[in-house]
Design an enzyme around this catalytic site. Structure first.
Site, mmCIF file in Angstrom:
data_model
loop_
_atom_site.group_PDB
_atom_site.id
_atom_site.type_symbol
_atom_site.label_atom_id
_atom_site.label_comp_id
_atom_site.label_asym_id
_atom_site.label_seq_id
_atom_site.Cartn_x
_atom_site.Cartn_y
_atom_site.Cartn_z
ATOM 1 N N CYS A 269 -9.147 -1.863 1.075
ATOM 2 C CA CYS A 269 -8.328 -2.662 1.995
ATOM 3 C C CYS A 269 -9.178 -2.951 3.227
ATOM 4 C CB CYS A 269 -7.013 -1.954 2.328
ATOM 5 S SG CYS A 269 -7.206 -0.400 3.216
ATOM 6 N N ASN B 105 -9.103 0.947 5.584
ATOM 7 C CA ASN B 105 -9.200 2.184 4.788
ATOM 8 C C ASN B 105 -8.421 3.348 5.421
ATOM 9 O OD1 ASN B 105 -11.803 4.447 3.537
ATOM 10 N ND2 ASN B 105 -9.981 3.743 2.496
ATOM 11 N N CYS C 279 -4.650 2.811 5.689
ATOM 12 C CA CYS C 279 -3.239 2.627 5.301
ATOM 13 C C CYS C 279 -3.111 2.384 3.787
ATOM 14 C CB CYS C 279 -2.598 1.474 6.068
ATOM 15 S SG CYS C 279 -2.580 1.713 7.869
ATOM 16 N N ARG C 280 -3.452 1.162 3.336
ATOM 17 C CA ARG C 280 -3.142 0.790 1.946
ATOM 18 C C ARG C 280 -4.053 1.435 0.911
ATOM 19 N NH1 ARG C 280 -3.572 -5.411 3.121
ATOM 20 N NH2 ARG C 280 -5.079 -4.495 4.570
ATOM 21 N N SER C 281 -5.386 1.350 1.107
ATOM 22 C CA SER C 281 -6.263 1.857 0.033
ATOM 23 C C SER C 281 -6.223 3.382 -0.103
ATOM 24 C CB SER C 281 -7.691 1.323 0.147
ATOM 25 O OG SER C 281 -8.296 1.658 1.360
ATOM 26 N N ASP D 225 -0.558 -6.140 4.738
ATOM 27 C CA ASP D 225 -1.053 -5.209 5.751
ATOM 28 C C ASP D 225 0.135 -4.615 6.532
ATOM 29 O OD1 ASP D 225 -2.213 -4.005 7.915
ATOM 30 O OD2 ASP D 225 -3.600 -5.651 8.355
HETATM 31 P P1 4NP Z 1 -5.317 -1.024 6.059
HETATM 32 O O1 4NP Z 1 -4.506 -1.339 7.400
HETATM 33 O O2 4NP Z 1 -6.259 -2.183 5.847
HETATM 34 O O3 4NP Z 1 -4.227 -0.983 5.023
HETATM 35 O O4 4NP Z 1 -6.005 0.290 6.272
HETATM 36 C C1 4NP Z 1 -5.138 -1.614 8.619
HETATM 37 C C2 4NP Z 1 -5.659 -0.584 9.382
HETATM 38 C C3 4NP Z 1 -6.238 -0.870 10.616
HETATM 39 C C4 4NP Z 1 -6.293 -2.168 11.060
HETATM 40 C C5 4NP Z 1 -5.768 -3.203 10.290
HETATM 41 C C6 4NP Z 1 -5.189 -2.916 9.067
HETATM 42 N N1 4NP Z 1 -6.863 -2.465 12.336
HETATM 43 O O5 4NP Z 1 -6.804 -3.617 12.757
HETATM 44 O O6 4NP Z 1 -7.418 -1.546 12.974
#
Ligand code: 4NP
Length: 160
Positions: A13, A16, A18-20, A132
């Site tokens: 994702c 790294n 939240c989703r992955s 997201d």
């Molecule tokens: P992820 O979510 O891609 O599912 O881990 C996010 C985590 C952090 C951010 C964006 C999305 N950020 O902008 O810091």
């Protein structure tokens, strides 16, 4: 007995956190439940570098715990060039991740075919992407985990 070749899977994702990691945790949870964990090598990584070395977001950790599995031990890392030759499947959570991975993999033989979207493994009607959840609430994180579990269930069924 000769060792069985493991299928190597990388979930990807943006951050790294939240989703992955939720998808990695979901897949490991399901393979353990089915008694096939030793047939897989699993990891997750991000295309963005804001959270390197961090544990998953507390909201993602809590949502995974509510679903019955723990991701608190995971740490964020970036996708690296060797990933494109090491992993059999590189599974993107959304279309931006997919595009970024395809760009990074340009010129690496066979890599493009190993990069896929994760969500279609959930079957028709489930959508193509895991949105997201970063600006979302607890219910959005629960939804992320439900999507991770559903897609990982389909993914596992496609591999065993
Ligand atoms: P992820 O979510 O891609 O599912 O881990 C996010 C985590 C952090 C951010 C964006 C999305 N950020 O902008 O810091």
């Amino acid at each position: 007995m000769t060792a069985m070749k493991q299928t190597k899977i990388l979930f990807v994702c943006l951050g790294n956190i939240c989703r992955s990691p939720s998808a990695q945790g979901a897949f490991e949870y399901l393979t353990q439940k089915e008694g096939v964990a030793d047939r897989f090598e699993v990891d997750s990584a991000g295309t963005g570098d804001w959270h390197l070395g961090e544990a998953p977001d507390k909201r993602a950790q809590a949502a995974c715990k509510r679903a019955g599995f723990d991701i608190s031990h995971l740490r964020a890392r970036l996708v690296k060039p060797e990933d494109f030759t090491h992993y059999d499947l590189i599974l993107a959570c959304d279309s931006n991740n997919y595009r970024d991975l395809q760009t990074m993999a340009k010129g690496i033989e066979g890599a493009s075919d190993r990069i896929r979207l994760l969500m279609p493994y959930a079957g028709p009607g489930a959508g193509n992407v895991i949105p997201d959840p970063w600006y979302g609430n607890d219910s959005d994180f629960d939804s992320t985990v439900r999507m991770a579990l559903k897609s990982c269930k389909g993914l596992l069924e496609s591999l065993i």
